[in-house]
Design a protein around this motif. Structure first.
Motif, PDB file in Angstrom:
ATOM      1  N   LYS A  18     -34.029  18.040 -12.158  1.00  7.37           N
ATOM      2  CA  LYS A  18     -33.816  17.005 -11.941  1.00  7.37           C
ATOM      3  C   LYS A  18     -34.573  16.531 -10.937  1.00  7.37           C
ATOM      4  O   LYS A  18     -34.311  15.936 -10.121  1.00  7.37           O
ATOM      5  CB  LYS A  18     -32.016  16.959 -12.065  1.00  7.37           C
ATOM      6  N   ARG A  47     -36.568  18.435 -26.604  1.00  8.90           N
ATOM      7  CA  ARG A  47     -36.621  17.859 -26.441  1.00  8.90           C
ATOM      8  C   ARG A  47     -37.770  16.836 -27.801  1.00  8.90           C
ATOM      9  O   ARG A  47     -39.085  17.035 -27.674  1.00  8.90           O
ATOM     10  CB  ARG A  47     -36.292  16.804 -25.314  1.00  8.90           C
ATOM     11  N   GLN A  51     -37.425  11.782 -25.671  1.00 11.99           N
ATOM     12  CA  GLN A  51     -36.804  11.986 -24.279  1.00 11.99           C
ATOM     13  C   GLN A  51     -37.504  12.391 -23.767  1.00 11.99           C
ATOM     14  O   GLN A  51     -36.925  12.315 -21.920  1.00 11.99           O
ATOM     15  CB  GLN A  51     -35.584  13.624 -25.140  1.00 11.99           C
ATOM     16  N   THR A  55     -36.909  11.063 -19.596  1.00 12.52           N
ATOM     17  CA  THR A  55     -37.032  11.213 -18.412  1.00 12.52           C
ATOM     18  C   THR A  55     -37.644  11.354 -18.184  1.00 12.52           C
ATOM     19  O   THR A  55     -37.261  11.379 -16.259  1.00 12.52           O
ATOM     20  CB  THR A  55     -37.018  13.478 -18.990  1.00 12.52           C
ATOM     21  N   GLY A  59     -35.964   9.033 -14.121  1.00 10.73           N
ATOM     22  CA  GLY A  59     -35.631  10.193 -13.745  1.00 10.73           C
ATOM     23  C   GLY A  59     -36.441  10.916 -12.594  1.00 10.73           C
ATOM     24  O   GLY A  59     -36.066  11.248 -11.308  1.00 10.73           O
TER      25      GLY A  59
END
Length: 256
Positions: A18, A47, A51, A55, A59
């Motif tokens: 992350k 993923r 996805q 992300t 993110g």
């Protein structure tokens, strides 16, 4: 050197779990500004492309098209779909792998007879998953691994990768798998085909000498190692074949 295209790793190169790497975002923005063709080539098979895209956007504020993402799940599906007499596949993996294989019209099972067994990272792994994969391979199913990464970088550290799951099945069957992901060539060949580029057009960018850089070396493709993730300068000093290029940060790379 001026490259037409860039194949780029994700985990440890553009971000770590992350944790965003500002240099990664700036690198992609510079590639876009230079009108360079690029594709994220990742060994992470858990993923879906959607996805991965989400992300990156949500993110890390990196916005790319779906055709700029190529996972080892997608590469595995491309490979399995062209195998003769393979219709039913036993899968040990997560949603990204299941969806990629199903998109090729393959029947997905989790136990019983199968023409092939595909093993990737499964963070909800149960003993029965290993048991049914072992039994199917013992009964003649082809053994295919998405990748054999020992670890996966995330914000907690270097967590177990797909290789830990593959090794369990390999130990119980005494059969070596066909490996699709980096450093092996099927994922790279699939990426080149999708991009419409040749080996000489592209540089492989990553943080891991044993996966990203060796993938380029095995295909005789130029490589760019960034010291933002797994590999260290001490390790590369001892390597027999060096990366074509090395940088401390992607900010240090000049895009021609």
């Amino acid at each position: 050197m001026a490259y037409k295209g860039y194949f780029i790793d994700l985990d440890g190169t553009i971000y770590q779990g992350k944790k965003s790497f500002p240099s990664g975002k700036r690198f992609i923005e510079r590639l876009k500004a230079a009108n360079k063709q690029f594709m994220f080539v990742t060994n992470n098979a858990t993923r879906t492309p959607e996805q991965v895209q989400a992300t990156l956007a949500d993110g890390h504020d990196i916005h790319v098209d779906l055709d700029q993402i190529y996972t080892s799940a997608m590469a595995t599906a491309d490979y399995v779909a062209q195998l003769p007499n393979v219709h039913q596949v036993l899968v040990v993996g997560e949603n990204g792998l299941h969806q990629a294989l199903a998109s090729k019209g393959l029947k997905i099972v989790t136990q019983g007879l199968a023409d092939a067994v595909v093993v990737g990272l499964n963070r909800n792994l149960k003993y029965d998953d290993l048991m049914y994969a072992t039994l199917a391979i013992q009964q003649g199913a082809k053994f295919i691994a998405t990748n054999i990464d020992t670890n996966l970088p995330n914000e907690k550290g270097m967590i177990p990768g797909a290789g830990s799951v593959v090794a369990s099945v390999q130990t119980s069957t005494q059969v070596d798998p066909i490996v699709i992901g980096k450093p092996y060539t099927p994922i790279m060949e699939g990426a080149l085909e999708r991009a419409g580029l040749t080996v000489n057009d592209v540089v492989m960018v990553g943080d891991n000498y044993n996966t990203d850089i060796k993938a380029g070396i095995n295909l005789k493709m130029d490589t760019l190692l960034v010291y933002s993730g797994i590999s260290t300068k001490e390790q590369i000093t001892a390597a027999q074949i060096k990366p074509t290029h090395e940088v401390d940060s992607l900010d240090d790379w000049f895009i021609e």
